[in-house]
Enzyme design. Structure first.
Site, PDB file in Angstrom:
ATOM      1  N   LEU A 170       9.509  -1.964   5.805  1.00  0.00           N
ATOM      2  CA  LEU A 170       8.695  -0.966   4.941  1.00  0.00           C
ATOM      3  C   LEU A 170       7.473  -0.496   5.556  1.00  0.00           C
ATOM      4  CD1 LEU A 170       8.498  -3.958   2.125  1.00  0.00           C
ATOM      5  CD2 LEU A 170       9.898  -1.869   2.206  1.00  0.00           C
ATOM      6  N   GLY A 171       7.125  -0.656   6.708  1.00  0.00           N
ATOM      7  CA  GLY A 171       5.819  -0.177   7.513  1.00  0.00           C
ATOM      8  C   GLY A 171       5.594  -1.124   8.513  1.00  0.00           C
ATOM      9  N   GLY A 186       1.853  -1.650  11.222  1.00  0.00           N
ATOM     10  CA  GLY A 186       0.453  -1.621  11.548  1.00  0.00           C
ATOM     11  C   GLY A 186      -0.149  -2.187  12.685  1.00  0.00           C
ATOM     12  N   GLY A 187      -1.383  -2.333  13.016  1.00  0.00           N
ATOM     13  CA  GLY A 187      -1.860  -2.885  14.057  1.00  0.00           C
ATOM     14  C   GLY A 187      -1.533  -4.249  14.115  1.00  0.00           C
ATOM     15  N   MET A 188      -1.442  -5.113  13.279  1.00  0.00           N
ATOM     16  CA  MET A 188      -1.237  -6.343  13.581  1.00  0.00           C
ATOM     17  C   MET A 188       0.186  -6.778  13.288  1.00  0.00           C
ATOM     18  SD  MET A 188      -4.128  -7.727  14.341  1.00  0.00           S
ATOM     19  CE  MET A 188      -5.983  -7.503  13.675  1.00  0.00           C
ATOM     20  N   VAL A 236       5.979  -4.927   8.340  1.00  0.00           N
ATOM     21  CA  VAL A 236       6.550  -5.537   7.031  1.00  0.00           C
ATOM     22  C   VAL A 236       7.956  -5.377   6.946  1.00  0.00           C
ATOM     23  CG1 VAL A 236       6.088  -5.645   4.727  1.00  0.00           C
ATOM     24  CG2 VAL A 236       4.082  -5.819   6.160  1.00  0.00           C
ATOM     25  N   LYS A 281       5.821 -10.022   6.388  1.00  0.00           N
ATOM     26  CA  LYS A 281       4.977  -9.520   7.415  1.00  0.00           C
ATOM     27  C   LYS A 281       5.146 -10.538   8.661  1.00  0.00           C
ATOM     28  CE  LYS A 281       0.380  -8.549   6.758  1.00  0.00           C
ATOM     29  NZ  LYS A 281      -0.867  -8.722   6.480  1.00  0.00           N
ATOM     30  N   ASP A 324     -11.579  -6.454   1.970  1.00  0.00           N
ATOM     31  CA  ASP A 324     -11.157  -5.492   2.230  1.00  0.00           C
ATOM     32  C   ASP A 324     -10.607  -4.753   1.118  1.00  0.00           C
ATOM     33  OD1 ASP A 324     -10.647  -3.529   4.058  1.00  0.00           O
ATOM     34  OD2 ASP A 324      -8.787  -4.518   4.890  1.00  0.00           O
TER      35      ASP A 324
END
Length: 747
Positions: free
Chosen positions: A20-21, A23-25, A28, A42, A136
């Protein structure tokens, strides 16, 4: 998107179907329960699995998400924070993020805007009722599901009764949507901080712009703390509610419950703005706004549970002659945002020359065997003309002296042995992002000075010459400001031997002066219809130029290089280069440039190398095997790209071939700087990693030393080598030094 080679087939017993994507951490994935129910999992990146701080933060995220699970959030289905690679499974929410919705269809209005406002207030009410502060809330963390908005990603949330992490080094959030107290005292924010963020998010939803938008994230942060919001384009019926949310004082904002009552009392159709407010219907990327000639994408954020897709629009705007982005003071915190700090275009024989100047052919980082006499590890903060500027210094070592400049400091002389200051010359104005020391000769230090805001009669920026022995100002000259647009690097002046070459205030010609006396030796006009910046290729001075049209459009795709005669300033014949391209260093007497890979108007990374021979005017090109995103640099004939998540890749500039790649724990590092059998990379937090140049084997890593953003791209190297000692620059004008044979113990 489909699974990739190397992706796991299942996580925690849940078979994976798609990505699904990422990122930095973490990444997913879409998965299924045994009953066929879709879930989003995740998976934390492997390099963070062994980091105790990340594990603590992930445990907090899981705990917070479990407490919150309700009608307006993504419920936790399963999790294993103690797994070799920690993971968490949540309900899969189908729908675009609010950021995607506004980027593709424009701002919301009428009943749709009212429904969103009420849904988000209900979500905050549920979050706060279980004692959690999200911290956030932003467009990419709101999913517009068929059942209404859902708030996702509790990666930096905390329970109100939970102790926050105290480790120095990361200030987390997104400035356009952060509250004043989050910028000033991030460890002490409460539920009313989320209410402020909701107010900014509603303005963004109604107008496509944030209420504190500015030309740089630091200006945005300053306006969040000190200035009134821009609400002219917000519908009148909603404006009063938003104003109450955006009060600077937390206790004067409504609670989530009170906000819900106010929103429910609004008319079904919120109506018009009642003004001719500019900005309605105009979308732009409110996470980062660096309209450089080679714009970069924002730092990756943790992937959401929503389907992958473009997070925000990136229409951008021509910057014309307004290329410099001034920092504004942010009280007590350096904000976490992708701030593109220009490197130095004075290129020595290995890479960025720091700010060295001179013709001795030695890198600033040239290794020497011994420590400075009387050396002991030290840590200092060099206060500039304005307090609380989240900027950094850059330094040059000369014998037992260290000369540094940047932020509110024109220049300072420091003893390398203990960090004590000999003299400091301060700059009274708001500094320009990424502009540090110009350079050093045998007797002169050259830096930048910025005019105070209450002195509009003074030149906006000047190059200042200072006597290296006593700190006395020798002379100054107004400076131009086009280098970032042309070269992708922030350097409008270079030291060439005992001279300094500057761009004049009108951005029309170069001027060469004796560095100590200031006597002008020559002036050379730019080629007609162009803007130029100086680039030093070893002893050879060059000019890198672009047409006015490309500079004004922030899209330099066809740069031209000229050799410059150091004695007369005469330009050689033009050398055309396929762009966009950023100069990164020198190898075998040739200027090395990395070619940018553009996706629309955004720089996705680098996919090629160009080498320019100044003597023959020949340009050779090599393609890279893939696009490498991150901060480029060069040392000892090798090109390096430092990724935001800590991945360092070494590339051969002649062939484009990858030599090696190494995952480190230093996020957003700049570098390299070459020492004795080591390469040093460091982030704005002051975290340093030493790698072997022969294969990239990690030698040691230090802990952070300052609060700073770890996702920055494009910064110039922060490490200076003085014999066996290294001096490291970090956020908020922090400097610290230690013996490379006895680095600070990590953890």
């Amino acid at each position: 998107m489909s699974l990739r080679g190397g992706d796991p087939a299942e996580i925690g017993g849940y078979p994976l179907e798609a990505r699904l994507g990422s990122g930095g951490m973490g990444t997913v994935f879409l998965a299924r329960t045994s009953s066929g129910r879709p879930v989003a999992i995740k998976l934390i990146h492997q390099q963070f699995a062994g980091d105790d701080e990340f594990r603590i933060r992930f445990r907090q995220e899981v705990a917070a998400a479990r407490r919150v699970s309700g009608a307006f959030t993504a419920a936790v289905v399963d999790a294993d924070p103690e797994a070799e690679q920690p993971w968490m499974a949540t309900t899969y929410i189908e729908g675009a993020t609010l950021a995607q919705r506004i980027a593709t269809k424009g701002p919301l209005n009428g009943a749709e805007l009212r429904r969103l406002a009420i849904g988000l207030a209900e979500a905050l009410r549920d979050i706060h009722r279980v004692g959690v502060v999200h911290r956030d809330l932003k467009p990419s963390n709101v999913v517009l599901s068929p059942e209404g908005p859902r708030v996702i990603d509790f990666g930096i949330s905390r329970a109100a009764d939970q102790q926050t992490l105290t480790m120095t080094g990361r200030v987390i959030g997104t400035p356009p949507f952060m509250s004043p107290e989050q910028l000033q005292a991030p460890r002490g924010v409460g539920p009313r901080s989320d209410v402020f963020s909701l107010g900014t998010l509603l303005v963004y939803s109604a107008t496509g712009r944030g209420p504190f938008d500015a030309d740089s994230p630091y200006m945005t942060a300053y306006q969040v703390v000190h200035e009134e919001p821009s609400l002219g384009a917000v519908p009148v019926a909603l404006r009063a509610v938003v104003e109450s949310c955006l009060d600077k004082e937390p206790e004067r904002r409504p609670s989530a419950d009170e906000l819900l009552v106010l929103l429910r009392d609004l008319p079904a159709d919120l109506g018009e703005t009642g003004t001719n407010g500019v900005g309605a219907g105009c979308t732009r990327d409110v996470i980062t706004e660096h309209h450089f000639a080679m714009p970069t994408t924002a730092a990756p954020t943790d992937p959401t549970t929503a389907p992958a897709g473009p997070e925000t629009g990136r229409t951008g705007k021509p910057i014309g002659r307004r290329l410099r982005r001034r920092w504004r003071p942010v009280i007590a915190a350096s904000v976490a945002v992708a701030a593109i700090g220009g490197g130095v275009a004075a290129l020595k024989a290995g890479g960025f020359g720091g700010s060295s100047g001179g013709d001795k052919g030695k890198s600033v980082a040239a290794p020497v065997a011994a420590l400075p006499d009387g050396f002991k590890p030290w840590r200092k903060i060099v206060q500039g003309g304005l307090k609380n500027i989240p900027d950094e210094l850059r330094c040059v070592a000369r014998g037992d002296a260290l000369f540094c400049g940047g932020g509110g400091v024109v220049a300072t002389r420091i003893r390398a042995m203990d960090g004590s200051r000999v003299w400091t010359v301060k700059s009274p104005g708001v500094p320009v992002q990424g502009m540090h020391l110009v350079g050093v000769t045998d007797d002169t230090v050259l830096g930048y000075r910025f005019a105070a805001q209450n002195a509009p009669q003074d030149p906006p920026s000047e190059v200042v010459a200072i006597d290296a022995d006593n700190g006395r100002e020798l002379w100054s000259v107004p400076s131009g400001a086009q280098s970032t647009a042309v070269t992708g690097r922030t350097q409008d002046a270079v030291v060439v031997g005992s001279a300094v070459v500057t761009v004049d205030a009108s951005n029309s010609h170069f001027e060469s002066r004796d560095a100590h006396s200031g006597e002008v030796t020559w002036t050379t006009s730019f080629p007609a219809g162009t803007q130029c910046a100086p680039v030093l290729v070893g002893p050879q001075l060059m000019a890198m130029c672009a047409t006015d049209a490309e500079v004004d459009a922030s899209a330099v795709r066809h740069p031209t290089l000229y050799t410059v005669d150091r004695a007369s300033g005469k330009l050689g014949r033009p050398i055309a280069v396929n762009g966009p391209a950023v100069p990164v260093g020198v190898a075998d007497g040739r200027l090395v440039l990395l070619q940018g890979h553009m996706e629309g108007t955004a720089l996705a990374g680098y996919d090629g190398v160009a080498r320019v021979d100044p003597a023959s005017r020949k340009v050779t090109y090599s393609r890279l095997a893939k696009t490498y995103a991150g901060t480029p640099g060069m040392a000892d004939g090798t090109v390096y790209v430092s990724g935001q998540t800590g991945l360092v890749t070494a590339l051969d500039p002649a062939t484009g071939r990858k030599k090696w790649s190494r995952q480190t724990s230093v996020e957003g590092a700049s570098g390299p700087v070459a020492g004795a059998d080591a390469l040093y990379f460091s982030s704005a937090t002051g975290r340093v990693v030493a790698l072997s140049p022969y294969g990239g084997r990690p030698l040691w890593t230090t802990d952070p030393q300052a609060d700073g953003f770890t996702g920055e791209q494009g910064a110039s190297p922060r490490v200076t080598v003085a014999g066996r000692a290294v001096i490291v620059a970090a956020a908020r004008n922090t400097l610290f030094a230690f013996d490379t044979q006895k680095p600070p113990k990590s953890g």
